[in-house]
Design an enzyme around this catalytic site. Structure first.
Site, PDB file in Angstrom:
ATOM      1  N   TYR A 149      50.327  33.596 -44.443  1.00 34.94           N
ATOM      2  CA  TYR A 149      50.244  32.128 -44.433  1.00 34.94           C
ATOM      3  C   TYR A 149      49.860  31.953 -42.775  1.00 34.94           C
ATOM      4  CZ  TYR A 149      52.075  27.371 -44.292  1.00 34.94           C
ATOM      5  OH  TYR A 149      51.992  25.731 -44.241  1.00 34.94           O
TER       6      TYR A 149
ATOM      7  N   SER B  81      48.460  23.851 -40.099  1.00 34.79           N
ATOM      8  CA  SER B  81      49.764  23.685 -39.955  1.00 34.79           C
ATOM      9  C   SER B  81      49.867  24.409 -38.433  1.00 34.79           C
ATOM     10  CB  SER B  81      50.394  24.951 -40.842  1.00 34.79           C
ATOM     11  OG  SER B  81      51.777  25.199 -40.361  1.00 34.79           O
TER      12      SER B  81
HETATM   13  P1  NAD Z   1      54.282  21.146 -51.783  1.00 30.87           P
HETATM   14  O1  NAD Z   1      54.852  22.700 -52.483  1.00 30.87           O
HETATM   15  O2  NAD Z   1      55.080  20.206 -52.108  1.00 30.87           O
HETATM   16  O3  NAD Z   1      53.088  21.034 -52.712  1.00 30.87           O
HETATM   17  C1  NAD Z   1      51.834  22.023 -52.893  1.00 30.87           C
HETATM   18  C2  NAD Z   1      51.097  21.502 -53.724  1.00 30.87           C
HETATM   19  O4  NAD Z   1      49.909  22.378 -54.118  1.00 30.87           O
HETATM   20  C3  NAD Z   1      51.510  21.070 -55.259  1.00 30.87           C
HETATM   21  O5  NAD Z   1      50.744  20.030 -55.559  1.00 30.87           O
HETATM   22  C4  NAD Z   1      51.346  22.384 -55.953  1.00 30.87           C
HETATM   23  O6  NAD Z   1      51.400  22.024 -57.390  1.00 30.87           O
HETATM   24  C5  NAD Z   1      50.034  22.844 -55.443  1.00 30.87           C
HETATM   25  N1  NAD Z   1      49.410  23.947 -55.888  1.00 30.87           N
HETATM   26  C6  NAD Z   1      50.397  25.228 -55.485  1.00 30.87           C
HETATM   27  N2  NAD Z   1      49.445  26.263 -55.945  1.00 30.87           N
HETATM   28  C7  NAD Z   1      48.413  25.674 -56.389  1.00 30.87           C
HETATM   29  C8  NAD Z   1      47.279  26.463 -57.120  1.00 30.87           C
HETATM   30  N3  NAD Z   1      47.176  27.607 -57.345  1.00 30.87           N
HETATM   31  N4  NAD Z   1      46.279  25.795 -57.804  1.00 30.87           N
HETATM   32  C9  NAD Z   1      46.499  24.196 -57.647  1.00 30.87           C
HETATM   33  N5  NAD Z   1      47.428  23.486 -56.765  1.00 30.87           N
HETATM   34  C10 NAD Z   1      48.460  24.406 -56.287  1.00 30.87           C
HETATM   35  O7  NAD Z   1      53.957  21.564 -50.273  1.00 30.87           O
HETATM   36  P2  NAD Z   1      53.551  20.724 -49.329  1.00 30.87           P
HETATM   37  O8  NAD Z   1      54.423  21.058 -48.327  1.00 30.87           O
HETATM   38  O9  NAD Z   1      53.168  19.358 -49.558  1.00 30.87           O
HETATM   39  O10 NAD Z   1      52.292  21.700 -48.767  1.00 30.87           O
HETATM   40  C11 NAD Z   1      50.969  20.890 -48.750  1.00 30.87           C
HETATM   41  C12 NAD Z   1      50.097  21.709 -47.450  1.00 30.87           C
HETATM   42  O11 NAD Z   1      50.661  21.470 -46.432  1.00 30.87           O
HETATM   43  C13 NAD Z   1      50.177  23.162 -47.648  1.00 30.87           C
HETATM   44  O12 NAD Z   1      48.825  23.465 -47.592  1.00 30.87           O
HETATM   45  C14 NAD Z   1      51.145  23.637 -46.562  1.00 30.87           C
HETATM   46  O13 NAD Z   1      50.985  24.916 -46.117  1.00 30.87           O
HETATM   47  C15 NAD Z   1      50.823  22.690 -45.522  1.00 30.87           C
HETATM   48  N6  NAD Z   1      51.976  22.460 -44.686  1.00 30.87           N
HETATM   49  C16 NAD Z   1      53.164  21.997 -45.073  1.00 30.87           C
HETATM   50  C17 NAD Z   1      54.198  21.921 -44.089  1.00 30.87           C
HETATM   51  C18 NAD Z   1      55.480  21.460 -44.547  1.00 30.87           C
HETATM   52  O14 NAD Z   1      56.307  21.655 -43.573  1.00 30.87           O
HETATM   53  N7  NAD Z   1      55.692  21.248 -45.770  1.00 30.87           N
HETATM   54  C19 NAD Z   1      54.078  22.105 -42.733  1.00 30.87           C
HETATM   55  C20 NAD Z   1      52.588  22.715 -42.313  1.00 30.87           C
HETATM   56  C21 NAD Z   1      51.604  22.401 -43.297  1.00 30.87           C
END
Ligand code: NAD
Length: 256
Positions: A151, A138
């Site tokens: 985080y 991130s």
């Molecule tokens: P999201 O909530 O849409 O997806 C998260 C996924 O992780 C889902 O499939 C969920 O079921 C799964 N998950 C959560 N807890 C879990 C567990 N204990 N075991 C197995 N699966 C689990 O979120 P996202 O925004 O797509 O985030 C995905 C990644 O990207 C994360 O690591 C997040 O930190 C990172 N990220 C997101 C953003 C953003 O702006 N959305 C920015 C930077 C980084």
């Protein structure tokens, strides 16, 4: 480009993980999906791209579940060639109010799970002398924000893990890199927008604008397709010497 290869994407039932799984499937990779919630919809979307797809519901906070998922992937497809460590959760609170069990969960799911999948995937990657490990960090892997101590600690940690693994595999065909997105409009961020809108008594649209305006100079969300495109590039031969990077896709967030 990835025909005959297998990609395991953790947390791929929604958001960025599903976007990256689709992009890798479009290149011909067979996919192992993981995550909570509905798996049938995502499975059907991937199968429609003409590749094989399996799902394992491992809870990424549980090392024994992760071991089971890695064994399952090997039993279905022989091995994991592309490992995308994407599963993640967020919790927002001041450090003195941070619930201890939320701290543990954020570190376990966002950081420790990647250690387990990586340690279990690397031996087979070394055997075939090809592998790609892509850690979804991130902008918070490079800079901090208030109220996100767990985080930010986990994401800085995964950038460090990325560099160490890249060094350990540097003389092999295995590469390890991190992608550092800025704001991407997924359920994880929608929750923060909804919270902001109700906390400040403003519309969802205004909360979205304020969120971007605070951090992301482009004032536009990064898309899951853009992140999928970068993951595909990191799997390409052009990226053979891209090792240990933490690559921002953040609309200028960390350039400030
Ligand atoms: P999201 O909530 O849409 O997806 C998260 C996924 O992780 C889902 O499939 C969920 O079921 C799964 N998950 C959560 N807890 C879990 C567990 N204990 N075991 C197995 N699966 C689990 O979120 P996202 O925004 O797509 O985030 C995905 C990644 O990207 C994360 O690591 C997040 O930190 C990172 N990220 C997101 C953003 C953003 O702006 N959305 C920015 C930077 C980084």
């Amino acid at each position: 480009m990835l025909k005959g290869k297998t990609a395991l994407v953790t947390g791929s039932t929604s958001g960025i993980g599903l976007g990256i799984a689709k992009a890798l499937a479009q290149q011909g990779a067979n996919i192992v999906l993981n995550g909570f919630g509905d798996a049938e919809g995502p499975k059907a979307e991937i199968a429609a791209l003409g590749v094989e797809v399996e799902y394992h519901g491992a809870d990424m906070s549980k090392p024994s579940d992760i071991e089971d998922m890695m064994k399952f992937s090997a039993s279905k497809f022989g091995r994991v060639d592309v490992l995308v460590n994407n599963a993640g959760i967020q919790h927002v609170a001041k450090v003195e109010d941070f619930p201890v069990e939320r701290w543990d969960a954020v570190i376990a799911i966002n950081l420790t799970s990647a250690f387990h999948t990586t340690r279990l995937a690397v031996p087979d990657m070394r055997k075939t002398n090809w592998g790609r490990i892509i850690n979804i960090a991130s902008a918070h892997g490079l800079v901090a924000s208030a109220q996100k101590s767990a985080y930010v600690a986990a994401k800085h940690g995964i950038v460090g893990l990325t560099k160490s693994v890249a060094l350990e595999t540097a003389t092999t065909g295995v590469t390890c890199n991190a992608i550092c997105p800025g704001w991407v409009l997924t359920p994880l961020v929608q929750k923060q927008i909804d919270d902001r809108s109700s906390r400040e008594g403003i519309s969802i649209e205004q909360a979205q604008k304020d969120l971007l305006g605070e951090k992301q100079p482009s004032l536009q969300f990064t898309t899951v397709e853009q992140l999928g495109g970068l993951a595909v590039f990191l799997c390409s031969p052009t990226a053979d010497q891209v090792r240990g990077v933490a690559w921002q896709v953040d609309g200028g967030w960390t350039a400030q």
